[in-house]
Design a protein around this motif. Structure first.
Motif, PDB file in Angstrom:
ATOM      1  N   LEU A  91      29.935  34.849  32.138  1.00 30.08           N
ATOM      2  CA  LEU A  91      29.394  33.994  33.194  1.00 30.08           C
ATOM      3  C   LEU A  91      29.459  34.628  34.579  1.00 30.08           C
ATOM      4  N   THR A  92      30.043  35.819  34.672  1.00 27.98           N
ATOM      5  CA  THR A  92      30.212  36.429  35.988  1.00 27.98           C
ATOM      6  C   THR A  92      28.876  36.690  36.662  1.00 27.98           C
ATOM      7  N   TYR A  93      27.859  36.946  35.881  1.00 29.22           N
ATOM      8  CA  TYR A  93      26.552  37.257  36.475  1.00 29.22           C
ATOM      9  C   TYR A  93      25.982  36.086  37.259  1.00 29.22           C
ATOM     10  N   GLN A  94      26.504  34.874  37.062  1.00 34.24           N
ATOM     11  CA  GLN A  94      26.045  33.711  37.822  1.00 34.24           C
ATOM     12  C   GLN A  94      27.029  33.300  38.923  1.00 34.24           C
ATOM     13  N   GLU A 127      41.084  35.064  34.724  1.00 37.13           N
ATOM     14  CA  GLU A 127      41.234  36.441  34.251  1.00 37.13           C
ATOM     15  C   GLU A 127      39.873  37.120  34.140  1.00 37.13           C
ATOM     16  N   GLU A 128      39.832  38.417  34.374  1.00 42.41           N
ATOM     17  CA  GLU A 128      38.589  39.164  34.194  1.00 42.41           C
ATOM     18  C   GLU A 128      38.680  40.076  32.979  1.00 42.41           C
ATOM     19  N   GLY A 159      38.123  35.129  38.649  1.00 38.18           N
ATOM     20  CA  GLY A 159      38.526  34.617  39.949  1.00 38.18           C
ATOM     21  C   GLY A 159      38.322  35.636  41.043  1.00 38.18           C
ATOM     22  N   VAL A 160      38.459  35.199  42.276  1.00 43.00           N
ATOM     23  CA  VAL A 160      38.380  36.120  43.414  1.00 43.00           C
ATOM     24  C   VAL A 160      39.488  37.161  43.317  1.00 43.00           C
ATOM     25  N   ALA A 161      40.668  36.739  42.881  1.00 42.66           N
ATOM     26  CA  ALA A 161      41.820  37.636  42.741  1.00 42.66           C
ATOM     27  C   ALA A 161      42.298  37.570  41.286  1.00 42.66           C
ATOM     28  N   PRO A 162      41.579  38.210  40.362  1.00 46.32           N
ATOM     29  CA  PRO A 162      41.851  37.993  38.937  1.00 46.32           C
ATOM     30  C   PRO A 162      43.147  38.598  38.428  1.00 46.32           C
ATOM     31  N   TYR A 163      43.880  39.351  39.270  1.00 47.74           N
ATOM     32  CA  TYR A 163      45.185  39.863  38.872  1.00 47.74           C
ATOM     33  C   TYR A 163      46.323  39.077  39.518  1.00 47.74           C
ATOM     34  N   ALA A 164      45.998  38.067  40.308  1.00 50.99           N
ATOM     35  CA  ALA A 164      47.038  37.285  40.967  1.00 50.99           C
ATOM     36  C   ALA A 164      47.760  36.389  39.970  1.00 50.99           C
ATOM     37  N   ASN A 165      48.969  35.975  40.334  1.00 54.63           N
ATOM     38  CA  ASN A 165      49.730  35.014  39.537  1.00 54.63           C
ATOM     39  C   ASN A 165      49.374  33.596  39.964  1.00 54.63           C
ATOM     40  N   LEU A 166      49.528  32.659  39.039  1.00 55.54           N
ATOM     41  CA  LEU A 166      49.234  31.253  39.308  1.00 55.54           C
ATOM     42  C   LEU A 166      50.407  30.361  38.924  1.00 55.54           C
ATOM     43  N   ILE A 167      50.665  29.356  39.758  1.00 57.80           N
ATOM     44  CA  ILE A 167      51.458  28.203  39.360  1.00 57.80           C
ATOM     45  C   ILE A 167      50.713  26.964  39.839  1.00 57.80           C
TER      46      ILE A 167
END
Length: 601
Positions: free
Chosen positions: A35-38, A127-128, A136-144
């Motif tokens: 879906l990244t192409y959109q 994730e990418e 995501g804009v920052a696909p290597y970032a951590n999330l909580i």
């Protein structure tokens, strides 16, 4: 950024060992996931985002260089303070780290029954390269994540906004350095901004200050805040019943002379220095139709429209076709309903609002922090300001024609177009200092070795005025104070006491010693009757003076722009339509006193 500079940056990063992604310059961003192409906000080539119309190529976050170099948020944790987060979602789970909390039952799974928070998390750090959805804009970032919107106690606020239950300082490597707040309020009357009278607000302010400046071994953290979605109308509750509040002028519904109906400077949490307040852009690079605006806007970022006639965001959704925004059935958006690209309805293409522009900025902040983790949060914020792009450059602002008390038609520059202040920064009430420009910010961060000087905050300086505000008169009421401190400005707070029977008529301007004029409260703001006579210690914030010097004469001007021709309507489909603000003020208003507080270095 030119090509030679990019090559230089690449060489430096390779020499220092900071290139950690398996990417190459010829690898196109849009080939990463199905879906990244959109995802036009990442790389806008004129996609539709599965809607019925296309955006404008180039109107995006500009992250191509950061993407090629693998600068994507690694090591930075982002806290999603929202309806919750489906942390087991297949496109999120690998980026989730310990620290999430269900604020209702105390468990570590912040159940999201709505989907809003899960979509927000996806915009930040889906994730990418896993062949699922987009990224995501920052696909290597951590999330909580936290389901704060389901349990909005003060204790829940503290835990979700950075304090552990034992009030531990944020210093662990997995503690959040970015807090995303895609929520807010739309008060129908001004709030008393005297924090001394509200101990809860004073405590919140102190916590945000401490975490912003002193957490993470003095590097601090950033709070990102959505401005609101009430440009044309808003909703309010009267005795527990929801009403729509709408403008009415020249016998036309929803006519507010082109002005925002709800100013972002009304909500108290939008006026604190510690929140980086964000407005929303559509896929054509213009203000999104709903986005609240004001002098407190720091940056703008993609948020999209509604994903039907025009593109919204493509992001994660609650898993399955029975919950979230993407469910079984016929939809105007071609991704929805269980399609070949997303048969299980695990993603959606209708997420929008400043709820979307906020996490896009949170992802940008995480990206820039990861480019140079040694920089403190204020310096990262400054870098984003210094590299922001002058979006929608031909926007002229809003002029307001009204009949003066003497019967003449006068023209008022109610919201200026783009202005360049005395420090060389561009500013617009719609877009703040400009649109986020990730690549230029990353490049600047890579070559920034020293953080900003220590933040200084002046005491409130008060000026007694007691000046009459004439009805429907451009002359307005004016008052001047002299500020002796000579700081480089990062933000200015205004606090004022003002009596007026019809606040929707009133515009408030602040002019700096350098001559920069900031409209801190626009005219025709949709207050209801019963505002207790005006503003009482009401606080407003402006970033219009960013980088200017604070020393010298500051002038406030208050202008009444209506002698009673307009009104405000409230509507509930089951109760009916009612008029408020239908009668002009019988007495002229009075500017009683005002105070300034400067944030700078």
């Amino acid at each position: 950024m030119n090509y030679n500079k990019k090559i230089l940056a690449i060489a430096v990063m390779m020499a220092t060992g900071t290139v950690y992604a398996n990417t190459s310059p010829e690898q196109d961003l849009i080939k990463r996931d199905p879906l990244t192409y959109q995802q036009w906000h990442l790389q806008n080539t004129g996609q539709t985002g599965f809607s019925l119309s296309a955006g404008k190529a180039g109107e995006d976050l500009n992250l191509d260089f950061a993407d090629r170099m693998g600068i994507k948020g690694r090591g930075i944790t982002v806290s999603v303070i929202d309806t919750g987060v489906e942390i087991s979602h297949p496109d999120l789970k690998n980026n989730v780290v310990p620290g999430s909390r269900n604020l209702i039952d105390g468990s570590d799974y912040p159940v999201d029954t709505h989907g809003h928070g899960t979509s927000v998390a996806g915009l930040i750090a889906a994730e990418e390269g896993n062949n699922l959805g987009g990224r995501g804009v920052a696909p290597y970032a951590n999330l909580i994540g936290f389901n704060f919107l389901s349990e909005q106690s003060l204790a829940s606020w503290m835990v979700s906004h950075g304090l552990s239950e034992d009030f531990r300082v944020l210093d662990r490597f997995t503690d959040p350095r970015v807090f995303n707040q895609s929520y807010g309020s739309t008060p129908s009357s001004p709030l008393n901004g005297d924090l001394n009278a509200e101990p809860e607000y004073a405590l919140i302010e102190e916590v945000m200050k401490d975490i912003s400046l002193d957490s993470h071994w003095g590097r601090g953290a950033t709070y990102v805040k959505s401005a609101g979605n009430s440009f044309g109308f808003y909703t309010t509750y009267i005795q527990g019943i929801q009403f729509y509040v709408i403008p009415y002028e020249n016998n036309q519904f929803l006519n507010n002379k082109g002005l925002p109906f709800h100013n972002a400077n009304i909500a108290l949490d939008n006026t604190t220095f510690w929140n980086l307040v964000v407005s929303s852009l559509n896929a054509e690079g213009q203000l999104a139709s709903y986005s609240s605006v004001g002098s407190n806007i720091f940056l703008s970022a993609p948020g999209g429209e509604f994903g039907e006639d025009k593109p919204a965001m493509v992001t994660v959704d609650l898993t399955g076709c029975e919950q979230g925004m993407n469910v079984t059935g016929t939809h105007k958006n071609s991704l929805h309903g269980g399609t070949q690209l997303d048969p299980n309805c695990d993603f959606n293409a209708v997420m929008n609002g400043t709820s979307s522009s906020g996490p896009n900025v949170a992802g940008a902040v995480a990206t820039v922090m990861s480019a140079n983790p040694g920089l403190d949060a204020r310096t990262v914020r400054h870098i984003l300001a210094a590299t922001a792009r002058k979006v929608d450059p031909e926007h002229k602002g809003v002029t307001l024609d009204f009949e003066s008390a003497s019967g003449n038609t006068v023209t008022y520059e109610a919201i200026p177009g783009w202005q360049t202040n005395a420090a060389g920064y561009h500013f617009h009430n719609y877009y703040g200092l400009g649109a986020v420009n990730i690549d230029d910010a990353v490049y600047k961060a890579l070559f920034t070795g020293v953080s900003l000087p220590e933040l200084q905050i002046t005491d409130w300086q008060k000026q007694i005025a007691n000046v009459t505000i004439p009805d429907a008169d451009l002359a307005g009421a004016q008052s001047t104070m002299v500020v002796d401190q000579n700081l480089t400005i990062e933000a200015v707070q205004l606090k004022l006491n003002l009596d007026h029977e019809r606040l929707r008529d009133v515009a408030i301007e602040l002019t700096s010693p350098s001559g920069t004029r900031s409209v801190v409260m626009s005219a025709r703001t949709g207050f209801l009757d019963g505002t207790d006579g005006g503003y009482t210690d009401s606080v407003m914030l402006s970033h219009h003076f960013y980088g200017e010097k604070s020393q010298g004469n500051w002038t406030i001007k208050v202008i009444d722009t209506d002698k009673g021709a307009s009104s405000t309507l409230i509507y509930n489909p089951n109760i009916g339509l009612f008029t408020t603000n239908g009668t002009n003020n019988a007495l002229d208003g009075v500017l009683k006193d005002w105070s300034l507080r400067i944030y700078g270095h």
